[in-house]
Every structure is written in C-alpha cells, then in structure tokens.
Design a protein around this motif. Structure first.
Motif, mmCIF file in Angstrom:
data_model
loop_
_atom_site.group_PDB
_atom_site.id
_atom_site.type_symbol
_atom_site.label_atom_id
_atom_site.label_comp_id
_atom_site.label_asym_id
_atom_site.label_seq_id
_atom_site.Cartn_x
_atom_site.Cartn_y
_atom_site.Cartn_z
ATOM 1 N N ALA A 1 0.807 -1.216 0.000
ATOM 2 C CA ALA A 1 0.000 0.000 0.000
ATOM 3 C C ALA A 1 0.845 1.272 0.000
ATOM 4 N N PRO A 2 1.917 1.378 0.824
ATOM 5 C CA PRO A 2 2.727 2.602 0.776
ATOM 6 C C PRO A 2 3.405 2.830 -0.568
ATOM 7 N N THR A 3 3.921 1.753 -1.173
ATOM 8 C CA THR A 3 4.568 1.894 -2.486
ATOM 9 C C THR A 3 3.552 2.318 -3.530
ATOM 10 N N LEU A 4 2.372 1.720 -3.472
ATOM 11 C CA LEU A 4 1.319 2.104 -4.400
ATOM 12 C C LEU A 4 0.995 3.583 -4.258
ATOM 13 N N ALA A 5 0.809 4.042 -3.019
ATOM 14 C CA ALA A 5 0.446 5.438 -2.778
ATOM 15 C C ALA A 5 1.496 6.392 -3.328
ATOM 16 N N GLU A 6 2.755 5.965 -3.289
ATOM 17 C CA GLU A 6 3.846 6.818 -3.756
ATOM 18 C C GLU A 6 3.898 6.922 -5.271
ATOM 19 N N HIS A 7 3.386 5.917 -5.969
ATOM 20 C CA HIS A 7 3.639 5.823 -7.405
ATOM 21 C C HIS A 7 2.386 5.809 -8.275
ATOM 22 N N VAL A 8 1.255 6.239 -7.759
ATOM 23 C CA VAL A 8 0.070 6.348 -8.610
ATOM 24 C C VAL A 8 -0.360 7.804 -8.704
ATOM 25 N N LEU A 9 -1.106 8.095 -9.762
ATOM 26 C CA LEU A 9 -1.661 9.436 -9.911
ATOM 27 C C LEU A 9 -2.649 9.690 -8.776
ATOM 28 N N GLY A 10 -2.612 10.877 -8.222
ATOM 29 C CA GLY A 10 -3.471 11.209 -7.096
ATOM 30 C C GLY A 10 -4.937 11.252 -7.473
ATOM 31 N N ASN A 11 -5.811 10.950 -6.516
ATOM 32 C CA ASN A 11 -7.240 10.962 -6.807
ATOM 33 C C ASN A 11 -7.751 12.362 -7.102
ATOM 34 N N GLY A 12 -6.963 13.381 -6.763
ATOM 35 C CA GLY A 12 -7.375 14.749 -7.069
ATOM 36 C C GLY A 12 -7.478 15.017 -8.549
ATOM 37 N N SER A 13 -6.710 14.282 -9.369
ATOM 38 C CA SER A 13 -6.782 14.450 -10.819
ATOM 39 C C SER A 13 -7.861 13.568 -11.432
ATOM 40 N N ASP A 14 -8.565 12.780 -10.599
ATOM 41 C CA ASP A 14 -9.672 11.928 -11.017
ATOM 42 C C ASP A 14 -9.293 11.027 -12.194
ATOM 43 N N PRO A 15 -8.211 10.252 -12.053
ATOM 44 C CA PRO A 15 -7.810 9.410 -13.184
ATOM 45 C C PRO A 15 -8.740 8.222 -13.370
ATOM 46 N N LEU A 16 -8.814 7.739 -14.590
ATOM 47 C CA LEU A 16 -9.376 6.425 -14.847
ATOM 48 C C LEU A 16 -8.304 5.406 -14.497
ATOM 49 N N VAL A 17 -8.656 4.380 -13.748
ATOM 50 C CA VAL A 17 -7.685 3.390 -13.298
ATOM 51 C C VAL A 17 -8.043 2.029 -13.888
ATOM 52 N N TYR A 18 -7.033 1.357 -14.443
ATOM 53 C CA TYR A 18 -7.191 0.014 -14.984
ATOM 54 C C TYR A 18 -6.185 -0.893 -14.284
ATOM 55 N N ILE A 19 -6.688 -1.996 -13.698
ATOM 56 C CA ILE A 19 -5.840 -2.943 -12.979
ATOM 57 C C ILE A 19 -6.018 -4.315 -13.615
ATOM 58 N N CYS A 20 -4.897 -4.985 -13.923
ATOM 59 C CA CYS A 20 -4.980 -6.332 -14.469
ATOM 60 C C CYS A 20 -3.901 -7.202 -13.864
ATOM 61 N N GLY A 21 -4.276 -8.411 -13.437
ATOM 62 C CA GLY A 21 -3.317 -9.338 -12.858
ATOM 63 C C GLY A 21 -4.040 -10.490 -12.202
ATOM 64 N N ALA A 22 -3.323 -11.241 -11.385
ATOM 65 C CA ALA A 22 -3.928 -12.338 -10.642
ATOM 66 C C ALA A 22 -4.980 -11.795 -9.679
ATOM 67 N N THR A 23 -5.927 -12.636 -9.322
ATOM 68 C CA THR A 23 -7.061 -12.193 -8.511
ATOM 69 C C THR A 23 -6.630 -11.527 -7.210
ATOM 70 N N ALA A 24 -5.700 -12.138 -6.478
ATOM 71 C CA ALA A 24 -5.275 -11.570 -5.197
ATOM 72 C C ALA A 24 -4.630 -10.201 -5.393
ATOM 73 N N PHE A 25 -3.847 -10.051 -6.457
ATOM 74 C CA PHE A 25 -3.194 -8.778 -6.771
ATOM 75 C C PHE A 25 -4.247 -7.708 -7.054
ATOM 76 N N VAL A 26 -5.198 -8.033 -7.901
ATOM 77 C CA VAL A 26 -6.220 -7.065 -8.292
ATOM 78 C C VAL A 26 -7.056 -6.636 -7.099
ATOM 79 N N GLU A 27 -7.429 -7.591 -6.267
ATOM 80 C CA GLU A 27 -8.260 -7.256 -5.107
ATOM 81 C C GLU A 27 -7.509 -6.385 -4.108
ATOM 82 N N ALA A 28 -6.240 -6.701 -3.874
ATOM 83 C CA ALA A 28 -5.460 -5.889 -2.938
ATOM 84 C C ALA A 28 -5.277 -4.475 -3.465
ATOM 85 N N VAL A 29 -4.882 -4.353 -4.725
ATOM 86 C CA VAL A 29 -4.609 -3.035 -5.302
ATOM 87 C C VAL A 29 -5.870 -2.174 -5.352
#
Length: 243
Positions: A189-217
């Motif tokens: 979670a901390p690494t993700l927070a550091e390296h994703v576009l902030g929700n203030g810019s209201d990005p469209l987010v696409y996540i693809c991977g194994a089920t556990a990865f997708v659910e966690a992210v």
C-alpha cells in the motif's frame, strides 16, 4: 467479426521473455481492437479434441492485423504450443476481439493510471500504444509489478517511451530480483500510494493481474480516496493468463 470463428495467419513472432512471446495475426478482413479487448483462440487436436483460451490483444495493427502476447504456463494445454511451437505461416482459429468494459478509448479525456501484475500488463500495453497513437495529451502512468528484469514484457518499448518525456511515465516494482540500485519486494500500500496518480486528478484506473493482486490493489486505491466507479479491473482467467 466478434461472434464468428475465423482463420488467422501467423505473420510474425517476437520473444518478450524466456516464457512469453507476441504473435502477430492477419485476419481475413478489416479488424479493429479497442485497447483492452481480447480474442479467443481455438486449437483442434487430430482426434477432434478442442481447447479454447482467451488472450489479450497487445496491439491493433490496421487494417487487418493484431498482436496477442502469450505467457507459457507449465501445465497449460494451449500456451506451451503458442509460445514454443507455433511458426510463421501457421494458422489459428480466432474469435473476437471482444470485451467492452475493460477498454480505453481515445475520446476519454481523463488522466490514466494503469497497474499491472506480471502478464497482466498485456492489455495495459495496448492502452499505452493506443494513447500514444492518438497523441493524447493526458498523463498516462504504468505501475508494473514483475518478478525480475528478465520477466518484463515489452522492455525496450517501455523504456523508450518513458525516456521520451511524453505524457507516459513508468514505475517498475521488482518482487524477487531487481537491477542494481532498485529495491526488491512485493507491491504494498505505501509503495502504491507513492507511485500512482493522485485521486485529485480523477484518473481512470485500470488494474490487471492475478485475482489476489487485483483485489489488494483496488482496495488500497479506494483507501486512498479513489472512487470505485473510476476503477476497472480484469483478473486472470477471463483474458490473458489463461493456459
């Protein structure tokens, strides 16, 4: 052509990693794959047994070609043949492209955040390529979680795009082995927070991977304040990552 089986010619093959390669198919007529769609591939054995698997489209090549990128699964029925034995000049039965939810289209104006785990990067790469082909001005960032440098799909192209100072940017998280100077460890979670576009810019987010990865992210993103309605997910099994 999405509902009917068609015979496609294999016109090019390119190794991506020691266990994955890109297959370029020429279809019998014009075809357009929206970024994020997949195709079904059907193999028929001499005894009549058939196996059907779905693979993400990694590039649309107008007017009549597309690329799929396949990772071999050791116990797979289809992927070992596609990665090890398929040759230029062979033919495959193909149905598609299909899929309308997990897609990016150039008319979208928002920034785009892509998050891929392993071979889940394949449909995201189609989005990166479509975004660049459209000369889209909005920022697009790929956060890519992968085991090791040798496991990175589309390595040269991603590095070139990231070095081009375009709207595209790239972060790679190495989970088992990394180049010198890069940390090793699972995406958290901390690494993700550091390296994703902030929700203030209201990005469209696409996540693809194994089920556990997708659910966690996706959960971490919601915790960061991203609206669930702006997060689109695709898990292994429906596309790409099947056997």
């Amino acid at each position: 052509m999405s509902g009917a089986w068609k015979v496609a010619d294999v016109v090019a093959l390119e190794a991506e990693t020691p266990t994955a390669r890109t297959i370029r198919l020429r279809l019998p007529g014009p075809v357009h794959a929206a970024a994020g769609q997949h195709v079904d591939v059907r193999l028929t054995a001499p005894d009549g047994y058939q196996a059907v698997r779905s693979y993400s489209v990694s590039a649309s090549v107008p007017p009549d070609m597309l690329d799929i990128t396949v990772e071999e699964l050791p116990d797979g029925e289809v992927s070992p043949y596609l990665v090890r034995d398929l040759a230029v000049g062979d033919q495959l039965e193909v149905r598609g492209p299909v899929g309308g939810w997990f897609v990016w289209r150039p008319e979208e104006e928002s920034p785009v955040q892509l998050i891929g785990g392993g071979s889940g990067v394949v449909p995201l790469m189609a989005m990166v390529r479509a975004h660049r082909a459209a000369a889209h001005p909005a920022p697009i960032h790929l956060l890519y979680s992968v085991r090791s440098p040798e496991s990175v799909f589309f390595r040269r192209e991603l590095d070139s795009l990231a070095a081009d100072h375009s709207p595209f940017s790239l972060t790679v998280v190495y989970t088992r082995a990394a180049p010198e100077g890069h940390p090793v460890g699972r995406l958290d979670a901390p690494t993700l927070a550091e390296h994703v576009l902030g929700n203030g810019s209201d990005p469209l987010v696409y996540i693809c991977g194994a089920t556990a990865f997708v659910e966690a992210v996706s959960g971490w993103l919601v915790d960061l304040g991203h609206a669930p309605a702006r997060i689109k997910t695709e898990r292994y099994g429906g596309l790409g990552g099947t056997s």
